[in-house]
Motif scaffolding. Sequence first.
Motif, PDB file in Angstrom:
ATOM      1  N   CYS A  77       1.066   1.474   5.309  1.00  0.00           N
ATOM      2  CA  CYS A  77       1.808   1.962   4.139  1.00  0.00           C
ATOM      3  C   CYS A  77       3.307   2.057   4.445  1.00  0.00           C
ATOM      4  O   CYS A  77       3.699   2.772   5.368  1.00  0.00           O
TER       5      CYS A  77
ATOM      6  N   GLY B 256       1.047   5.351  -0.017  1.00  0.00           N
ATOM      7  CA  GLY B 256       0.262   6.542   0.285  1.00  0.00           C
ATOM      8  C   GLY B 256       0.488   7.672  -0.715  1.00  0.00           C
ATOM      9  O   GLY B 256       1.560   7.781  -1.320  1.00  0.00           O
TER      10      GLY B 256
ATOM     11  N   HIS C 141       0.844  -1.195   0.000  1.00  0.00           N
ATOM     12  CA  HIS C 141       0.000   0.000   0.000  1.00  0.00           C
ATOM     13  C   HIS C 141       0.882   1.249   0.000  1.00  0.00           C
ATOM     14  O   HIS C 141       1.672   1.465   0.920  1.00  0.00           O
TER      15      HIS C 141
END
Length: 545
Positions: free
Chosen positions: A106, A62, A60
Amino acid sequence: MTLKTPLEMLYHWESKEPSTVYLKQPVLGEVKEFTWKEVGEQVRKIASNLIAMELPKSSHIGLLSKNCAEWFITDLAIMMAGHVSVPIYSTAGEKTIRYVLEHAKCPVIFVGKLDDTANQVAAIGNDIVKLAFPYPDIPADKQWHELLEVAPCTENPIPDLDSVMTIIYTSGSTGNPKGVVHNYRSICWAAHASLKELGVNFKDRVMSYLPLAHITERVLIEIASFYSGKRVSFIESLDTFSRDICATQPTLFISVPRLWTRFQMGVLANMPQKKLNFLLSIPIVKNVVKKKIQQKLGLSEARLCASGSAPIPASTLEWFRTIGVNISEGWGMTENSAYGTCCVPFRADKIGCIGKAYEGVDIRIAEDGEIQVKGPCNMKEYYLEPEKTAEVLTKDGYLKTGDKGSIDNEGFIKITGRLKEIFKTSKGKYIAPVPIESKLMANSIIEQVCVTGSHLKQPIGLVVLSADALKKPFEEIEHSLLVTLEEVNSSLESHAILDRLIILKDEWTVENDLLTPTLKIKRHTLESKYEDLISGDFKGKIAKQ
């Protein structure tokens, strides 16, 4: 239809239209243009940096920035590197930034243009790698120019349509934001389908200024541009908005009710309503006046104007219609890729409706009046929250929207309120605030309004006046509000009649936490802040804080 991913569309434009300008980014008054070839080159270099980090697949990543060309480039680079984007509103406070990054886990974040850079970046954990867009004073592990010094990725990966593309966190109007998980298929289906529904093509020009962390801008502006090849321009800042929209002359313009209201206030500040009415009544003059206003707004070439994200008063739509700007309402949610309904083409007889369901989307009204929606654009789930996912999806696959509404015999849908916003007075009577608020907004001196009053005998209205109205004597303001209050109350059932209007000193903003990043009222926060005022004892029908 064979659905293609955004990366496949990038490869298409790189080869077919390499020298065509795709993005326009103003910096210090100078407009920097990006051709499809230049966009592709930067995407491949940013992707190389991510690949070199050797992160687990589908990590993930950001994204914390205001809208800019680098936002689009980075989004594509995250896809090319095989990861999942996690956008964060550029107006998010430290608490929200910290929550999203921790919840989504993240390992890397891209940071761009922000208003409170130092404090917002301070909310990012030291264990998270920070990569900066090319704007001043962004503390990061690597700056943009360093990221562009590597060799580009030479492969052309194609993501699986059923793999996760992004996690979009809601604006958190009622608590912690929820992470809405979308795969490529759901978002790309909505973006591609919008081309036909809205008539978007290669020749269109749009301006990207609503938050890219919000689903509407992401789908209908960014992702749709990959399919249409339309040119996208950005604003340099809010201060240059007027300059930038006039320079862009968008052919498609999507906004939110608060900004449409601001446009209206700006026109009326320069030309009072009485004078405008007079000029519009003269056959020879009216079209010239309309054109001049449209040009000043930057909308003289807009073939389609739309409003979404929150209810817009019918009176506002009617006002814009008088100056030749027809605004089509649309409706959607983060959970269904912002792709539910739209009133396109515009119909004056359907003002107050959010339109009909898009092709491929099925909408029904449940027994309790809730609007429920089903389609290929629906989300996969709420990230790490299976209980909330189960609560919002029916057994037969419909999304419970939380909006209450009705459908007429032509299929046009009208929203009558949010189920969660309906409150009960001390008399035990239920009040739906949104329709009442829309009626109050017919008065142009009211810029913001919230109808509230749980535990009161009768509801009340909290209002914020326009900047122009604040210059007027209080007696004039009081008279205007009294007339509006009487008109609105005469249309309501006895239990919904407003006891009074209270004029508040300060406007509600994202910065003071009374509006979400998409400019919706945070009702519970507002009611808590003004609890004593709401319960206070006032003599007149119009009161001041």
